[in-house]
Design a protein around this motif. Structure first.
Motif, mmCIF file in Angstrom:
data_model
loop_
_atom_site.group_PDB
_atom_site.id
_atom_site.type_symbol
_atom_site.label_atom_id
_atom_site.label_comp_id
_atom_site.label_asym_id
_atom_site.label_seq_id
_atom_site.Cartn_x
_atom_site.Cartn_y
_atom_site.Cartn_z
ATOM 1 N N ARG A 1 -4.852 130.143 1.200
ATOM 2 C CA ARG A 1 -3.710 130.771 1.875
ATOM 3 C C ARG A 1 -3.232 132.014 1.122
ATOM 4 O O ARG A 1 -2.984 133.063 1.702
ATOM 5 N N SER A 2 -3.151 131.903 -0.184
ATOM 6 C CA SER A 2 -2.628 133.014 -0.992
ATOM 7 C C SER A 2 -3.691 134.065 -1.293
ATOM 8 O O SER A 2 -3.383 135.114 -1.842
ATOM 9 N N GLY A 3 -4.940 133.760 -0.974
ATOM 10 C CA GLY A 3 -6.007 134.725 -1.234
ATOM 11 C C GLY A 3 -6.568 134.641 -2.650
ATOM 12 O O GLY A 3 -7.369 135.479 -3.047
ATOM 13 N N GLN A 4 -6.171 133.607 -3.406
ATOM 14 C CA GLN A 4 -6.779 133.428 -4.732
ATOM 15 C C GLN A 4 -8.275 133.187 -4.602
ATOM 16 O O GLN A 4 -9.047 133.572 -5.468
ATOM 17 N N ASP B 1 -3.506 129.966 11.430
ATOM 18 C CA ASP B 1 -3.475 131.413 11.644
ATOM 19 C C ASP B 1 -2.151 131.996 11.133
ATOM 20 O O ASP B 1 -2.130 133.044 10.486
ATOM 21 N N LYS B 2 -1.083 131.285 11.405
ATOM 22 C CA LYS B 2 0.241 131.744 10.943
ATOM 23 C C LYS B 2 0.307 131.794 9.416
ATOM 24 O O LYS B 2 1.108 132.519 8.850
ATOM 25 N N GLN B 3 -0.533 130.982 8.773
ATOM 26 C CA GLN B 3 -0.571 130.976 7.304
ATOM 27 C C GLN B 3 -1.654 131.915 6.773
ATOM 28 O O GLN B 3 -2.019 131.842 5.602
ATOM 29 N N GLY B 4 -2.205 132.752 7.638
ATOM 30 C CA GLY B 4 -3.208 133.718 7.182
ATOM 31 C C GLY B 4 -4.592 133.128 6.983
ATOM 32 O O GLY B 4 -5.405 133.662 6.222
ATOM 33 N N MET B 5 -4.856 132.008 7.669
ATOM 34 C CA MET B 5 -6.170 131.379 7.509
ATOM 35 C C MET B 5 -6.862 131.212 8.859
ATOM 36 O O MET B 5 -6.216 131.133 9.898
ATOM 37 N N VAL C 1 -13.102 123.495 6.782
ATOM 38 C CA VAL C 1 -13.463 124.664 5.974
ATOM 39 C C VAL C 1 -12.737 125.864 6.580
ATOM 40 O O VAL C 1 -12.853 126.126 7.775
ATOM 41 N N VAL C 2 -11.961 126.537 5.758
ATOM 42 C CA VAL C 2 -11.162 127.672 6.249
ATOM 43 C C VAL C 2 -11.415 128.910 5.388
ATOM 44 O O VAL C 2 -11.800 128.808 4.223
ATOM 45 N N VAL C 3 -11.192 130.071 6.011
ATOM 46 C CA VAL C 3 -11.260 131.331 5.257
ATOM 47 C C VAL C 3 -9.898 132.011 5.287
ATOM 48 O O VAL C 3 -9.126 131.859 6.235
ATOM 49 N N ARG D 1 -11.712 139.748 7.158
ATOM 50 C CA ARG D 1 -11.707 141.077 7.772
ATOM 51 C C ARG D 1 -12.370 142.127 6.887
ATOM 52 O O ARG D 1 -12.844 143.143 7.374
ATOM 53 N N ARG D 2 -12.398 141.864 5.584
ATOM 54 C CA ARG D 2 -13.037 142.808 4.668
ATOM 55 C C ARG D 2 -14.560 142.819 4.837
ATOM 56 O O ARG D 2 -15.233 143.733 4.370
ATOM 57 N N LEU D 3 -15.103 141.777 5.483
ATOM 58 C CA LEU D 3 -16.548 141.773 5.731
ATOM 59 C C LEU D 3 -16.856 142.759 6.852
ATOM 60 O O LEU D 3 -15.987 143.070 7.668
#
Ligand code: PCA
Length: 323
Positions: free
Chosen positions: A78-81, A130-134, A233-235, A241-243
């Motif tokens: 979620r945080s992108g770590q 999705d709301k959590q950026g995943m 499994v989530v991204v 989007r960077r891909l």
């Protein structure tokens, strides 16, 4: 001549450099050991992604909670770590009970029902994550959950006072309602928790029982087929989007295959791992009617409470499931 050489050496350098920044390497934390079929499936997924993208995306798996502890994995994505991760979906039950629908006792107990439940659950899970950026890539079930003990269990009363290994809040509640004493233990720690006497009973799949060598510390497996929980499994959406667009669609294609393959692996595991339990001396028993009646009563209470806490989303999920 000399200048030419310098120029081509330079352009090779630049080319090498730009290739390097275009190729991505993703660290992927997962909670379960390498021999777990979920991890095997994810390893295959990573290989396919690498091949399909011509090495532009490499996924490096860090299994068994080695990079992030299981309860931290969803937050890390979620945080992108980390860009990608796997976790037990129902661990998010405390954020929204819809995430825990697949751990409701006796709601969906065979694979066809579990599939219908996932179809009903997925649109809501997609929206919430999705709301959590995943973004959801795929979800794979465990085999039906059974009861492991060191004596025969004929009624719910036989569970009273047992130190019970649990893996989520719903199972904890289940154990409490059965009069047992729950303790949360992650899969890699199961053998030690039993051998040191921290726990003496558990509900989990034939897979996790067999992979943990349950026969070293338990004697009975009662095939109650209580529910079919899932891993997901989530991204992280920003990382995704960077891909490049081509890579994004390759990842989605590989994810779709991984989901299909994973469901089949889970079906195949069910009987195979019960056989491993038997071969190693575990007494595999069919539950008595009395035990099942008692467990179903506990399940009904849990479902009732879940419906209250899950509100409109929960009601929509059950409507879609029961259609
Ligand atoms: N194995 C995992 C989750 C469900 C299962 O079958 C565990 O025991 O934690």
């Amino acid at each position: 001549m000399k200048t030419l050489k310098v120029v081509s050496a330079l352009s090779a350098l630049t080319l090498g450099f730009s290739l390097q920044i275009q190729a991505a390497s993703w660290d992927m934390p997962t909670p379960y050991p390498d021999a777990t079929f979920h991890t095997v499936n994810i390893t295959e997924f990573a290989k396919e992604v690498s091949a399909a993208t011509g090495g532009k995306l490499e996924i490096k798996i860090h299994s068994a909670g080695s990079l992030f502890k299981h309860p931290e994995i969803s937050k890390a994505v979620r945080s992108g770590q980390v860009p990608i991760g796997e976790f037990f979906l129902s661990l998010l039950n405390n954020e929204n009970p819809v995430f825990g629908a697949d751990s409701l006792p006796f709601l969906a107990t065979d694979f066809d029902a579990a599939k219908r439940l996932w179809d009903a659950q997925k649109p809501i899970v997609d929206r919430l994550l999705d709301k959590q950026g995943m973004k959801v890539l795929f979800s794979v079930p465990w085999p039906p959950q059974g009861l492991y003990t060191n004596k025969a269990i004929n009624t719910v009363d036989d569970l009273k006072g047992l130190k019970f290994r649990t893996y989520n809040a719903t199972l904890e509640k289940f154990a409490n309602l059965a009069g047992a004493a729950p303790t949360q233990v992650e899969v890699p720690d199961i053998p030690q928790a039993f051998s040191t006497g921290r726990v003496e009973a558990m509900i989990t799949s034939p897979s996790t029982g067999a992979n943990s060598k349950a026969w070293d510390f338990l004697t009975h497996y009662t095939d109650i087929q209580a529910w079919i929980p899932k891993n997901i499994v989530v991204v992280n959406k920003r990382a995704f989007r960077r891909l490049g667009e081509a890579e994004q669609s390759k990842v989605l294609e590989a994810a779709k295959l991984a989901e299909q393959r994973g469901w089949q692996m889970s079906r195949d595991e069910t009987e195979a791992k019960v056989q491993v339990l038997k071969d190693n001396g575990i007494v595999v028993v069919q539950p008595s009617d009395e035990l099942m009646t008692g467990l179903r009563e506990i399940g009904a209470k849990i479902l009732e409470d879940w419906q209250v806490s899950a509100g409109d989303d929960g009601a929509a999920l059950l409507r879609a499931y029961n259609k």
